[in-house]
Design a protein around this motif. Structure first.
Motif, PDB file in Angstrom:
ATOM      1  N   SER A   1      33.265  54.608  30.630  1.00 48.45           N
ATOM      2  CA  SER A   1      32.994  54.859  32.051  1.00 48.45           C
ATOM      3  C   SER A   1      34.159  54.447  32.940  1.00 48.45           C
ATOM      4  CB  SER A   1      31.716  54.139  32.479  1.00 48.45           C
ATOM      5  OG  SER A   1      31.826  52.733  32.310  1.00 48.45           O
ATOM      6  N   ALA A   2      34.828  53.343  32.605  1.00 47.03           N
ATOM      7  CA  ALA A   2      35.957  52.893  33.419  1.00 47.03           C
ATOM      8  C   ALA A   2      37.118  53.886  33.343  1.00 47.03           C
ATOM      9  CB  ALA A   2      36.430  51.514  32.967  1.00 47.03           C
TER      10      ALA A   2
ATOM     11  N   LEU B   1      42.724  50.032  38.325  1.00 43.49           N
ATOM     12  CA  LEU B   1      42.469  50.434  36.941  1.00 43.49           C
ATOM     13  C   LEU B   1      43.547  51.383  36.440  1.00 43.49           C
ATOM     14  CD1 LEU B   1      38.598  51.010  36.761  1.00 43.49           C
ATOM     15  CD2 LEU B   1      39.919  48.998  36.086  1.00 43.49           C
ATOM     16  N   ARG B   2      43.953  52.324  37.262  1.00 45.21           N
ATOM     17  CA  ARG B   2      44.984  53.269  36.817  1.00 45.21           C
ATOM     18  C   ARG B   2      46.294  52.554  36.514  1.00 45.21           C
ATOM     19  NH1 ARG B   2      44.257  58.345  36.363  1.00 45.21           N
ATOM     20  NH2 ARG B   2      46.524  58.658  36.256  1.00 45.21           N
ATOM     21  N   GLN B   3      46.659  51.609  37.355  1.00 43.85           N
ATOM     22  CA  GLN B   3      47.891  50.856  37.110  1.00 43.85           C
ATOM     23  C   GLN B   3      47.766  49.986  35.859  1.00 43.85           C
ATOM     24  OE1 GLN B   3      49.803  49.135  40.804  1.00 43.85           O
ATOM     25  NE2 GLN B   3      47.907  49.872  41.732  1.00 43.85           N
ATOM     26  N   ALA B   4      46.605  49.367  35.690  1.00 44.14           N
ATOM     27  CA  ALA B   4      46.387  48.520  34.516  1.00 44.14           C
ATOM     28  C   ALA B   4      46.344  49.356  33.243  1.00 44.14           C
ATOM     29  CB  ALA B   4      45.090  47.731  34.678  1.00 44.14           C
ATOM     30  N   PHE B   5      45.713  50.518  33.301  1.00 46.94           N
ATOM     31  CA  PHE B   5      45.650  51.390  32.131  1.00 46.94           C
ATOM     32  C   PHE B   5      47.033  51.912  31.748  1.00 46.94           C
ATOM     33  CE2 PHE B   5      40.943  52.672  32.984  1.00 46.94           C
ATOM     34  CZ  PHE B   5      40.539  51.465  32.427  1.00 46.94           C
TER      35      PHE B   5
ATOM     36  N   ILE C   1      43.914  42.600  37.633  1.00 52.86           N
ATOM     37  CA  ILE C   1      42.693  42.113  36.994  1.00 52.86           C
ATOM     38  C   ILE C   1      41.704  41.590  38.031  1.00 52.86           C
ATOM     39  CG2 ILE C   1      41.756  40.354  35.429  1.00 52.86           C
ATOM     40  CD1 ILE C   1      43.174  42.594  33.993  1.00 52.86           C
ATOM     41  N   GLU C   2      42.208  41.099  39.144  1.00 57.96           N
ATOM     42  CA  GLU C   2      41.347  40.473  40.150  1.00 57.96           C
ATOM     43  C   GLU C   2      40.242  41.377  40.687  1.00 57.96           C
ATOM     44  OE1 GLU C   2      40.703  37.366  41.298  1.00 57.96           O
ATOM     45  OE2 GLU C   2      41.841  37.001  39.467  1.00 57.96           O
ATOM     46  N   PRO C   3      40.500  42.665  40.977  1.00 57.01           N
ATOM     47  CA  PRO C   3      39.397  43.519  41.454  1.00 57.01           C
ATOM     48  C   PRO C   3      38.251  43.606  40.450  1.00 57.01           C
ATOM     49  CG  PRO C   3      41.505  44.572  41.887  1.00 57.01           C
ATOM     50  CD  PRO C   3      41.792  43.381  41.020  1.00 57.01           C
ATOM     51  N   VAL C   4      38.580  43.548  39.164  1.00 55.83           N
ATOM     52  CA  VAL C   4      37.552  43.570  38.123  1.00 55.83           C
ATOM     53  C   VAL C   4      36.787  42.261  38.123  1.00 55.83           C
ATOM     54  CG1 VAL C   4      37.135  43.704  35.633  1.00 55.83           C
ATOM     55  CG2 VAL C   4      38.830  45.204  36.705  1.00 55.83           C
TER      56      VAL C   4
ATOM     57  N   ILE D   1      31.153  49.600  35.733  1.00 56.24           N
ATOM     58  CA  ILE D   1      32.525  50.095  35.602  1.00 56.24           C
ATOM     59  C   ILE D   1      33.474  48.928  35.371  1.00 56.24           C
ATOM     60  CG2 ILE D   1      34.412  51.270  36.793  1.00 56.24           C
ATOM     61  CD1 ILE D   1      32.288  52.904  38.288  1.00 56.24           C
ATOM     62  N   ALA D   2      33.278  47.841  36.133  1.00 55.48           N
ATOM     63  CA  ALA D   2      34.115  46.655  35.971  1.00 55.48           C
ATOM     64  C   ALA D   2      33.970  46.074  34.571  1.00 55.48           C
ATOM     65  CB  ALA D   2      33.751  45.604  37.021  1.00 55.48           C
ATOM     66  N   ARG D   3      32.755  46.035  34.074  1.00 53.79           N
ATOM     67  CA  ARG D   3      32.519  45.498  32.735  1.00 53.79           C
ATOM     68  C   ARG D   3      33.181  46.378  31.665  1.00 53.79           C
ATOM     69  NH1 ARG D   3      28.952  42.090  30.006  1.00 53.79           N
ATOM     70  NH2 ARG D   3      28.336  42.796  27.926  1.00 53.79           N
ATOM     71  N   SER D   4      33.078  47.678  31.847  1.00 55.09           N
ATOM     72  CA  SER D   4      33.719  48.614  30.917  1.00 55.09           C
ATOM     73  C   SER D   4      35.222  48.384  30.879  1.00 55.09           C
ATOM     74  CB  SER D   4      33.406  50.056  31.340  1.00 55.09           C
ATOM     75  OG  SER D   4      34.132  50.984  30.573  1.00 55.09           O
ATOM     76  N   ALA D   5      35.815  48.193  32.058  1.00 59.12           N
ATOM     77  CA  ALA D   5      37.259  47.931  32.123  1.00 59.12           C
ATOM     78  C   ALA D   5      37.604  46.596  31.487  1.00 59.12           C
ATOM     79  CB  ALA D   5      37.720  47.947  33.584  1.00 59.12           C
ATOM     80  N   ALA D   6      36.767  45.583  31.745  1.00 57.06           N
ATOM     81  CA  ALA D   6      37.027  44.252  31.197  1.00 57.06           C
ATOM     82  C   ALA D   6      37.033  44.272  29.673  1.00 57.06           C
ATOM     83  CB  ALA D   6      35.970  43.266  31.704  1.00 57.06           C
ATOM     84  N   GLU D   7      36.144  45.052  29.081  1.00 56.41           N
ATOM     85  CA  GLU D   7      36.091  45.146  27.623  1.00 56.41           C
ATOM     86  C   GLU D   7      37.364  45.775  27.068  1.00 56.41           C
ATOM     87  OE1 GLU D   7      32.527  47.339  27.082  1.00 56.41           O
ATOM     88  OE2 GLU D   7      31.200  45.574  27.246  1.00 56.41           O
ATOM     89  N   ILE D   8      37.903  46.744  27.791  1.00 52.70           N
ATOM     90  CA  ILE D   8      39.167  47.367  27.361  1.00 52.70           C
ATOM     91  C   ILE D   8      40.315  46.373  27.480  1.00 52.70           C
ATOM     92  CG2 ILE D   8      40.860  49.163  27.906  1.00 52.70           C
ATOM     93  CD1 ILE D   8      38.507  50.918  28.831  1.00 52.70           C
ATOM     94  N   PHE D   9      40.383  45.676  28.607  1.00 50.09           N
ATOM     95  CA  PHE D   9      41.465  44.715  28.818  1.00 50.09           C
ATOM     96  C   PHE D   9      41.403  43.574  27.810  1.00 50.09           C
ATOM     97  CE2 PHE D   9      41.238  46.004  33.544  1.00 50.09           C
ATOM     98  CZ  PHE D   9      41.965  47.150  33.282  1.00 50.09           C
TER      99      PHE D   9
END
Length: 214
Positions: A23-24, A90-94, A108-111, A149-157
């Motif tokens: 989802s992220a 997210l786009r920059q982090a990805f 990471i802070e917005p997440v 969405i934040a959790r989905s991103a956190a799992e990727i990071f």
């Protein structure tokens, strides 16, 4: 039974092409119109449509949130701006993850901000007859809508350099995807789009010398 206003509102929602695998990732991809779809996420109804399509909110909740833009425009605008800020981060982090680089703390802070203000629990949810583990947030603050969405991103990071996050091999394509292929060697955001274009271009390149010698 849904009211006529709710039915009309939800029926006109745009439908996003979800090819990111998480989802992220799909959310990060909404900044671009995917493969000529002409659909991006840049307003309140687009955000609500995305949240409904990925299963974060129910159809009933969708109608309520669409009405929120008129009932509480300040709250809707604030959450939309927070969502768009999250997407940019997210786009920059990805980009960094896809290149195997370190993610800046500022991205990471917005997440983390969203993870801090939301409460909830994990729950197994049936999707197409398959059990999926989902985070069910408590509906106490508007930010809970972005928690999944934040959790989905956190799992990727948290996966670090081993996370199978990729950027499409087409240099002109800005889309990311989470590689869940059996071999782990997926190259294209979509075989039907960029993958097919690559095959056509490669075929044309191979045929060029033959046409010259004909």
């Amino acid at each position: 039974m849904a009211s006529p206003r709710m039915t009309l509102s939800t029926a006109s929602l745009r439908r996003f092409l979800l090819i990111g695998g998480r989802s992220a990732v799909d959310f990060a991809n909404t900044v671009h119109a995917i493969h000529g779809s002409g659909i991006t996420l840049d307003d309140w109804s687009g955000l609500v449509a995305f949240l409904e399509q990925v299963g974060i909110i129910s159809a009933r909740r969708t109608g309520e949130l669409l009405h929120m833009e008129q009932a509480d425009p300040q709250a809707a605008d604030l959450l939309l701006r927070k969502a768009l800020s999250l997407r940019s981060a997210l786009r920059q982090a990805f980009e960094a993850v896809a290149r195997g680089e370190r993610i800046e703390r500022s991205l990471i802070e917005p997440v983390n901000d969203l993870l801090r203000v939301t409460e909830g629990h994990d729950e197994l949810v049936a999707e197409n007859h398959v059990w999926q583990l989902r985070f069910i947030a408590r509906e106490e603050r508007p930010e809970w809508l972005l928690a999944a969405i934040a959790r989905s991103a956190a799992e990727i990071f948290a996966g670090g350099s081993a996370a199978p996050l990729r950027k499409c091999a087409n240099a002109k394509c800005p889309l990311f995807f989470y590689d869940t292929s059996r071999t782990g060697r997926r190259r294209w955001c979509s075989m039907a789009a960029c993958g097919n274009r690559s095959k056509v271009a490669a075929f044309a390149h191979r045929q060029a010398p033959r046409r010259k010698n004909a």
